[in-house]
Design an enzyme around this catalytic site. Structure first.
Site, PDB file in Angstrom:
ATOM      1  N   GLY A  10       0.854  -1.156   0.262  1.00  0.00           N
ATOM      2  CA  GLY A  10       0.250  -0.201  -0.022  1.00  0.00           C
ATOM      3  C   GLY A  10       0.535   1.538   0.069  1.00  0.00           C
ATOM      4  CD  GLN A  11      -2.410   6.125  -0.901  1.00  0.00           C
ATOM      5  OE1 GLN A  11      -1.806   6.853  -2.277  1.00  0.00           O
ATOM      6  NE2 GLN A  11      -3.488   6.051  -0.514  1.00  0.00           N
ATOM      7  CG  ASP A  35      -3.643 -14.257   3.447  1.00  0.00           C
ATOM      8  OD1 ASP A  35      -4.330 -14.108   3.572  1.00  0.00           O
ATOM      9  OD2 ASP A  35      -3.449 -15.689   2.821  1.00  0.00           O
ATOM     10  CB  ALA A  59      -7.511  -0.637   5.792  1.00  0.00           C
ATOM     11  CB  THR A  61      -9.213   0.607   1.442  1.00  0.00           C
ATOM     12  OG1 THR A  61      -8.303   0.730   0.646  1.00  0.00           O
ATOM     13  CG2 THR A  61      -8.801   0.415   2.688  1.00  0.00           C
ATOM     14  CG  ASP A 101     -12.790   9.910   6.390  1.00  0.00           C
ATOM     15  OD1 ASP A 101     -12.178   9.013   6.170  1.00  0.00           O
ATOM     16  OD2 ASP A 101     -13.199  10.930   5.536  1.00  0.00           O
ATOM     17  CE1 TYR A 124     -12.054   1.325   4.863  1.00  0.00           C
ATOM     18  CE2 TYR A 124     -13.461   3.364   4.810  1.00  0.00           C
ATOM     19  CZ  TYR A 124     -11.873   2.502   4.748  1.00  0.00           C
ATOM     20  OH  TYR A 124     -11.171   3.204   5.218  1.00  0.00           O
ATOM     21  CE  LYS A 128      -9.747   1.331   8.775  1.00  0.00           C
ATOM     22  NZ  LYS A 128      -8.930   0.419   8.780  1.00  0.00           N
ATOM     23  CD1 TRP A 149     -11.623  11.773   2.492  1.00  0.00           C
ATOM     24  CD2 TRP A 149     -11.364  13.547   0.124  1.00  0.00           C
ATOM     25  NE1 TRP A 149     -12.806  12.063   1.742  1.00  0.00           N
ATOM     26  CE2 TRP A 149     -12.733  13.671   0.840  1.00  0.00           C
ATOM     27  CE3 TRP A 149     -10.705  15.046  -0.298  1.00  0.00           C
ATOM     28  CZ2 TRP A 149     -13.931  14.075   0.565  1.00  0.00           C
ATOM     29  CZ3 TRP A 149     -11.774  15.422  -0.204  1.00  0.00           C
ATOM     30  CH2 TRP A 149     -13.230  15.360   0.126  1.00  0.00           C
TER      31      TRP A 149
END
Length: 288
Positions: A10-11, A35, A59, A61, A101, A124, A128, A149
């Protein structure tokens, strides 16, 4: 200090690796190493590795797909987090978990504080929030950092999607009645490292400063890309309503997060999202 970062592809995990402070050995695990769907092995694997701290940047997402993949969202956002919490408790190490958020309903007119009541609108957000609760019940010393975001140059996100569509189309419609704050993954990563260093616990909020709609964000992306020479075509970016772009999952209309308490706790400045965006667009220009 050896820190285990979960969610290697992920980023945010990539940003954490790029921004790791001196004296930190960040080791990122992805699916090949662990995993997270196989929740039965998570706690044991982490305990065997015995890190000095853990950051969960993983996560489920996919907001819209979660509506039909609720079991998978539950496994990754709740069950896996519960096992990570068990491991952190056994090891008695700092554990920082990233949340969203989307735990809020978006029906208040001012920024949400960590103390505000949650009312997620879809699978989602619900999973979370459940992950947050199970984490703090299992390991109260953990820290939860909600954000929103998130984007980063070179990764798949709203910014990269907008730039691709702008290169392909003459006109683009973007939702103008969903309000939040774009957040650079690089800034978020630096914040998370400070949270680890200070061994914070409880629920916190972090986004870059300022407020925007998705339409505002898209317009800023276009202007910055034109100025930086990343984009060289004329595109009409037009505002549309959420009702004109229906999605399987309902999204909060207003999900601005109040980050003041965390910025004060870690001595971090209020970096406006437009400044952060300019830096990320410049990185695209630097990429060969």
């Amino acid at each position: 200090m050896r820190v285990l970062v979960l969610g290697r592809s992920g980023q945010l995990a990539q940003a954490l690796l790029a921004k790791q402070p001196s004296g930190i050995e960040a080791v990122a695990w992805g699916r090949a190493e662990l995993d997270l769907v196989d929740t039965g092995c998570i706690a044991a694997a982490i305990c065997d590795f015995a890190p000095d701290a853990i950051i969960n940047a993983s996560a489920y997402t996919a907001v819209d797909r979660a509506e039909t993949e609720a079991d998978l969202a539950q496994a990754l956002n709740v069950d896996a987090v519960a096992q990570m919490a068990e491991a952190a408790r056994s090891l008695a190490v700092p554990f920082v978990h990233v949340s969203t958020d989307f735990v809020f309903g978006g029906d208040q007119p001012i920024a949400y504080t960590p103390e505000d009541s949650c009312a997620p609108l879809g699978v989602y957000g619900r999973t979370k929030r459940e992950g947050e609760k199970v984490l703090l019940q299992t390991y109260p010393a953990a820290a939860i950092v909600r954000t929103a975001w998130v984007y980063r140059a070179g990764s798949a996100n709203f910014m990269s999607t907008m730039l691709r569509l702008m290169a392909e189309r003459d006109e683009l419609g973007v939702v103008t009645d969903q309000i939040g704050t774009p957040t650079s993954a690089d800034n978020l990563a630096e914040v998370l490292w400070r949270v680890v260093n200070r061994k914070l616990s409880g629920i916190w909020h972090y986004t870059d400063a300022g407020v925007a709609s998705w339409y505002d964000f898209a317009c800023a992306i276009y202007c910055e890309a034109i100025q930086a020479g990343v984009l060289a075509v004329q595109v009409a970016v037009k505002p549309i309503a959420t009702a004109d772009y229906p999605t399987p999952a309902k999204r909060p209309e207003f999900s601005v997060l109040d980050s003041r308490s965390l910025r004060a706790a870690i001595d971090w400045p209020a970096i406006h999202w437009q400044s952060a965006l300019s830096e990320q667009i410049a990185k695209l220009k630097e990429t060969p």
